[in-house]
Design a protein around this motif. Structure first.
Motif, PDB file in Angstrom:
ATOM      1  N   GLY A 190      54.703  16.136   8.749  1.00 19.96           N
ATOM      2  CA  GLY A 190      54.612  17.474   9.322  1.00 19.96           C
ATOM      3  C   GLY A 190      55.859  17.845  10.102  1.00 19.96           C
ATOM      4  O   GLY A 190      56.254  18.999  10.135  1.00 19.96           O
ATOM      5  N   GLU A 191      56.499  16.867  10.736  1.00 18.46           N
ATOM      6  CA  GLU A 191      57.760  17.126  11.436  1.00 18.46           C
ATOM      7  C   GLU A 191      58.943  16.954  10.497  1.00 18.46           C
ATOM      8  O   GLU A 191      59.946  17.641  10.634  1.00 18.46           O
ATOM      9  CB  GLU A 191      57.906  16.189  12.623  1.00 18.46           C
ATOM     10  N   GLY A 208      58.736  17.200   7.135  1.00 13.80           N
ATOM     11  CA  GLY A 208      58.495  17.999   5.940  1.00 13.80           C
ATOM     12  C   GLY A 208      57.028  18.352   5.877  1.00 13.80           C
ATOM     13  O   GLY A 208      56.270  18.075   6.808  1.00 13.80           O
ATOM     14  N   ASP A 209      56.609  18.966   4.797  1.00 15.75           N
ATOM     15  CA  ASP A 209      55.208  19.361   4.665  1.00 15.75           C
ATOM     16  C   ASP A 209      54.298  18.142   4.746  1.00 15.75           C
ATOM     17  O   ASP A 209      54.501  17.149   4.032  1.00 15.75           O
ATOM     18  CB  ASP A 209      54.980  20.098   3.351  1.00 15.75           C
ATOM     19  N   LEU A 210      53.292  18.210   5.583  1.00 11.48           N
ATOM     20  CA  LEU A 210      52.357  17.121   5.814  1.00 11.48           C
ATOM     21  C   LEU A 210      51.770  16.626   4.495  1.00 11.48           C
ATOM     22  O   LEU A 210      51.242  17.421   3.706  1.00 11.48           O
ATOM     23  CB  LEU A 210      51.232  17.585   6.745  1.00 11.48           C
ATOM     24  N   GLY A 211      51.922  15.345   4.243  1.00 10.56           N
ATOM     25  CA  GLY A 211      51.356  14.735   3.037  1.00 10.56           C
ATOM     26  C   GLY A 211      52.237  14.807   1.803  1.00 10.56           C
ATOM     27  O   GLY A 211      51.969  14.135   0.815  1.00 10.56           O
ATOM     28  N   GLN A 212      53.304  15.593   1.832  1.00  6.96           N
ATOM     29  CA  GLN A 212      54.212  15.675   0.686  1.00  6.96           C
ATOM     30  C   GLN A 212      54.980  14.365   0.564  1.00  6.96           C
ATOM     31  O   GLN A 212      55.383  13.760   1.557  1.00  6.96           O
ATOM     32  CB  GLN A 212      55.198  16.819   0.889  1.00  6.96           C
ATOM     33  N   VAL A 213      55.184  13.909  -0.672  1.00  5.15           N
ATOM     34  CA  VAL A 213      55.901  12.653  -0.899  1.00  5.15           C
ATOM     35  C   VAL A 213      57.326  12.768  -0.372  1.00  5.15           C
ATOM     36  O   VAL A 213      58.055  13.706  -0.698  1.00  5.15           O
ATOM     37  CB  VAL A 213      55.911  12.279  -2.399  1.00  5.15           C
ATOM     38  N   ALA A 214      57.710  11.806   0.465  1.00  6.70           N
ATOM     39  CA  ALA A 214      59.048  11.785   1.056  1.00  6.70           C
ATOM     40  C   ALA A 214      59.930  10.719   0.422  1.00  6.70           C
ATOM     41  O   ALA A 214      61.133  10.911   0.284  1.00  6.70           O
ATOM     42  CB  ALA A 214      58.946  11.531   2.559  1.00  6.70           C
TER      43      ALA A 214
END
Length: 87
Positions: free
Chosen positions: A59-60, A62-68
């Protein structure tokens, strides 16, 4: 051992087109692996049964839960091979 902050899954299927790999794991599909960005020999190591390690954004970053970030064990060396990164 699972790297801190990562979740372990097993690849259940792999589809390849001319430029990308799509993997299925744990009932999910990920289609963002670009063949041209993989180190030499790593694409051949991405097969059904391969352990794959995922880190997701919080969430900080990138989008919460999106694969990083996605790692596999390097097939020829000690350590990890990066197969996807969203920086």
């Amino acid at each position: 051992m699972v790297p801190e902050g990562y979740r372990r899954h097993i690849i259940t299927s792999v589809r390849r087109d001319e430029t990308n790999l799509t993997i299925e794991y744990g009932g999910r599909v990920f289609a963002g692996i670009t063949l041209a960005e993989l180190p030499e020999g790593i694409a051949d190591a991405i097969q059904p049964g391969t352990e794959v390690y995922f880190r997701t954004h919080d969430g900080e970053t990138g989008d919460l839960g999106q694969v990083a970030h996605i790692l596999i064990r390097h097939p020829r060396e000690d350590g990890w091979a990066e197969i996807y990164a969203d920086y």
